[in-house]
Motif scaffolding. Structure first.
Motif, short mmCIF file in Angstrom:
data_model
loop_
_atom_site.label_atom_id
_atom_site.label_comp_id
_atom_site.label_asym_id
_atom_site.label_seq_id
_atom_site.Cartn_x
_atom_site.Cartn_y
_atom_site.Cartn_z
N GLY A 35 -10.87 4.54 -2.93
CA GLY A 35 -9.45 4.34 -3.66
C GLY A 35 -9.45 2.76 -3.70
O GLY A 35 -10.58 2.10 -3.42
N TRP A 36 -8.39 2.00 -4.07
CA TRP A 36 -8.22 0.81 -4.42
C TRP A 36 -6.98 0.08 -3.98
O TRP A 36 -5.87 1.02 -4.15
CB TRP A 36 -8.20 0.25 -5.69
N TYR A 37 -6.92 -0.68 -3.09
CA TYR A 37 -5.66 -1.58 -2.54
C TYR A 37 -5.54 -2.83 -3.24
O TYR A 37 -6.90 -3.50 -3.56
CB TYR A 37 -5.92 -1.46 -1.24
N ARG A 38 -4.57 -3.57 -3.11
CA ARG A 38 -4.65 -4.66 -3.52
C ARG A 38 -3.74 -5.69 -2.84
O ARG A 38 -2.59 -5.34 -2.01
CB ARG A 38 -4.01 -5.18 -5.11
N GLN A 39 -3.86 -7.20 -2.80
CA GLN A 39 -3.06 -8.08 -1.96
C GLN A 39 -3.04 -9.28 -2.80
O GLN A 39 -3.94 -9.97 -3.03
CB GLN A 39 -3.82 -8.34 -0.49
N ALA A 40 -1.56 -9.60 -3.07
CA ALA A 40 -1.12 -10.77 -3.71
C ALA A 40 -1.13 -11.80 -2.64
O ALA A 40 -0.82 -11.38 -1.63
CB ALA A 40 -0.14 -10.46 -4.66
N PRO A 41 -1.05 -13.13 -3.12
CA PRO A 41 -0.73 -13.98 -2.27
C PRO A 41 0.63 -14.00 -1.48
O PRO A 41 1.56 -13.63 -2.14
CB PRO A 41 -0.74 -15.45 -2.95
N GLY A 42 0.64 -14.09 -0.12
CA GLY A 42 1.98 -14.08 0.49
C GLY A 42 2.48 -12.50 0.65
O GLY A 42 3.54 -12.57 1.15
N LYS A 43 1.65 -11.57 0.23
CA LYS A 43 2.31 -10.15 0.41
C LYS A 43 1.02 -9.42 1.05
O LYS A 43 0.13 -9.88 1.42
CB LYS A 43 2.42 -9.82 -1.09
N GLN A 44 1.82 -8.21 1.61
CA GLN A 44 0.92 -7.24 2.28
C GLN A 44 -0.01 -6.50 1.48
O GLN A 44 0.12 -6.38 0.25
CB GLN A 44 1.82 -6.31 3.27
N ARG A 45 -1.28 -6.22 1.93
CA ARG A 45 -1.98 -5.21 0.90
C ARG A 45 -1.30 -4.19 0.90
O ARG A 45 -0.64 -3.58 1.72
CB ARG A 45 -3.33 -5.01 2.00
N GLU A 46 -1.36 -3.48 -0.31
CA GLU A 46 -0.70 -2.28 -1.20
C GLU A 46 -1.77 -1.35 -1.63
O GLU A 46 -2.76 -1.73 -2.26
CB GLU A 46 0.31 -2.60 -1.77
N LEU A 47 -1.47 -0.26 -1.56
CA LEU A 47 -2.08 1.08 -2.05
C LEU A 47 -1.82 0.79 -3.79
O LEU A 47 -1.02 0.49 -4.30
CB LEU A 47 -1.74 2.38 -1.83
N VAL A 48 -3.14 1.17 -4.49
CA VAL A 48 -2.99 0.96 -6.00
C VAL A 48 -3.30 2.47 -6.26
O VAL A 48 -2.49 2.87 -7.00
CB VAL A 48 -4.07 0.06 -6.49
N ALA A 49 -4.53 2.99 -5.90
CA ALA A 49 -4.81 4.42 -6.31
C ALA A 49 -6.09 4.65 -5.27
O ALA A 49 -6.65 4.28 -4.89
CB ALA A 49 -5.19 4.49 -7.76
N THR A 50 -5.84 6.12 -5.10
CA THR A 50 -7.05 6.91 -4.33
C THR A 50 -7.34 8.15 -4.95
O THR A 50 -6.66 8.77 -5.92
CB THR A 50 -6.62 7.21 -3.05
N ILE A 51 -8.60 8.75 -4.67
CA ILE A 51 -8.79 9.95 -5.28
C ILE A 51 -9.96 10.51 -4.38
O ILE A 51 -10.84 9.93 -3.66
CB ILE A 51 -9.93 9.51 -6.57
N THR A 52 -9.61 11.97 -4.17
CA THR A 52 -10.38 12.54 -3.11
C THR A 52 -11.94 13.08 -3.75
O THR A 52 -12.04 13.11 -5.12
CB THR A 52 -9.79 13.80 -2.56
N GLY A 53 -12.56 13.44 -2.73
CA GLY A 53 -13.96 14.22 -3.50
C GLY A 53 -13.68 15.27 -4.50
O GLY A 53 -14.57 15.28 -5.47
#
Length: 121
Positions: A35-53
């Motif tokens: 999957g993908w997570y993202r982190q903007a300046p001054g913010k916590q890392r957050e989930l964007v999207a995930t996909i299983t096998g």
């Protein structure tokens, strides 16, 4: 160990599109989720999207309808197609891999180095 190599970040105008790629190599597991997570300046890392096998996907509410996650199991590669990008999507995007073996409870988590996505207004 699992190595994750990301590509596809960059600068785009609002309303534009980008596609991120992440290729995994190294140790194999019976099951994994990428999957993908993202982190903007001054913010916590957050989930964007995930996909299983098996192809089951999960998206953050903020990206539903705009982002699409897919994977090619034969290449151990996951993609994130990002459309209708907004300045609020600006962040460092991190590829994530979680692997688990059958009958084992331990989840092994790995992260990519991150790729910058900047959306101008």
């Amino acid at each position: 160990q699992v190595q994750l190599v990301e590509s596809g970040g960059g600068l785009v105008q609002g309303g534009g599109s980008l596609r991120l790629s992440c290729a995994a190599s190294g140790r194999s597991f019976s099951r994994n989720t990428m999957g993908w997570y993202r982190q903007a300046p001054g913010k916590q890392r957050e989930l964007v999207a995930t996909i299983t096998g098996g192809g089951t996907t999960n998206y953050a509410d903020s990206v539903k309808g705009r982002f699409t996650i897919t994977r090619e199991n034969g290449k151990n590669t996951v993609y994130l197609q990002m459309n209708s990008l907004e300045p609020g999507d600006t962040a460092v995007y991190y590829c994530n891999f979680e692997g688990r073996n059958l009958f084992a409870s331990t989840v092994h988590t790995y992260w990519g180095q991150g790729t910058q996505v900047t959306v101008s207004s």
